[in-house]
Design a protein around this motif. Sequence first.
Motif, PDB file in Angstrom:
ATOM      1  N   SER A  11       0.843  -1.196   0.000  1.00 27.37           N
ATOM      2  CA  SER A  11       0.000   0.000   0.000  1.00 27.37           C
ATOM      3  C   SER A  11       0.879   1.246   0.000  1.00 27.37           C
ATOM      4  O   SER A  11       1.784   1.362   0.837  1.00 27.37           O
ATOM      5  N   VAL A  12       0.621   2.135  -0.935  1.00 30.54           N
ATOM      6  CA  VAL A  12       1.415   3.359  -1.058  1.00 30.54           C
ATOM      7  C   VAL A  12       0.491   4.545  -1.313  1.00 30.54           C
ATOM      8  O   VAL A  12      -0.703   4.371  -1.560  1.00 30.54           O
ATOM      9  N   PRO A  41     -11.039  -4.726  -8.701  1.00 31.06           N
ATOM     10  CA  PRO A  41     -12.313  -5.353  -8.325  1.00 31.06           C
ATOM     11  C   PRO A  41     -13.399  -5.051  -9.343  1.00 31.06           C
ATOM     12  O   PRO A  41     -13.607  -3.896  -9.731  1.00 31.06           O
ATOM     13  N   GLY A  42     -14.065  -6.100  -9.792  1.00 26.47           N
ATOM     14  CA  GLY A  42     -15.163  -5.933 -10.725  1.00 26.47           C
ATOM     15  C   GLY A  42     -14.773  -5.662 -12.154  1.00 26.47           C
ATOM     16  O   GLY A  42     -15.633  -5.421 -13.005  1.00 26.47           O
ATOM     17  N   GLY A  92      -4.958  -2.672  -7.670  1.00 31.03           N
ATOM     18  CA  GLY A  92      -5.454  -3.950  -8.144  1.00 31.03           C
ATOM     19  C   GLY A  92      -4.519  -5.074  -7.740  1.00 31.03           C
ATOM     20  O   GLY A  92      -3.498  -4.848  -7.092  1.00 31.03           O
ATOM     21  N   VAL A  93      -4.882  -6.267  -8.129  1.00 25.10           N
ATOM     22  CA  VAL A  93      -4.012  -7.425  -7.941  1.00 25.10           C
ATOM     23  C   VAL A  93      -3.172  -7.575  -9.202  1.00 25.10           C
ATOM     24  O   VAL A  93      -3.717  -7.638 -10.310  1.00 25.10           O
ATOM     25  N   TYR A  94      -1.879  -7.635  -9.028  1.00 23.43           N
ATOM     26  CA  TYR A  94      -0.950  -7.730 -10.150  1.00 23.43           C
ATOM     27  C   TYR A  94      -0.439  -9.157 -10.279  1.00 23.43           C
ATOM     28  O   TYR A  94      -0.086  -9.798  -9.283  1.00 23.43           O
ATOM     29  N   GLN A 127      -1.143  -7.814  -4.201  1.00 22.81           N
ATOM     30  CA  GLN A 127      -2.008  -6.639  -4.118  1.00 22.81           C
ATOM     31  C   GLN A 127      -1.181  -5.360  -4.152  1.00 22.81           C
ATOM     32  O   GLN A 127      -0.165  -5.234  -3.444  1.00 22.81           O
ATOM     33  N   VAL A 128      -1.635  -4.417  -4.969  1.00 23.06           N
ATOM     34  CA  VAL A 128      -1.090  -3.062  -4.980  1.00 23.06           C
ATOM     35  C   VAL A 128      -2.246  -2.115  -4.703  1.00 23.06           C
ATOM     36  O   VAL A 128      -3.250  -2.128  -5.412  1.00 23.06           O
TER      37      VAL A 128
END
Length: 132
Positions: A11-12, A41-42, A92-94, A127-128
Amino acid sequence: QVRLVQSGGGSVRPGDSLRLSCAASGFSLEYYAIGWFRQAPGKEREQVSCISSSDSSTYYAESVKGRFYISRDNARHTSTLQMNDLKPEDTGVYYCAAVLRPFADPKLREGRAPEIKDYDYWGQGTQVTVAS
């Protein structure tokens, strides 16, 4: 066992940088192009960058051009995605993924991204989150 193992993320705040890494085991990465994807998401999974097996051609989505930089080290069987000037929409998830070079390198030389259906191996995702 064939694996792509990811590290990095977190998280940044907007404007910060992050580096994601992807390490291959159980197969020779030199025969594969490496792509990086993200999924919010979505939303559908989006290819943000790709690098050819020889490191001579790259692809970047318009949304990340000039901010993200992809690299690879075939000797170490790794790929890195350096992400600078991060924005909330980068959240998002990378995932990193590997695609055999015949399905990727010709497209990359033309400035096009490989098709997602052609990717053979996927990392576990990381996760980013970019938020103030």
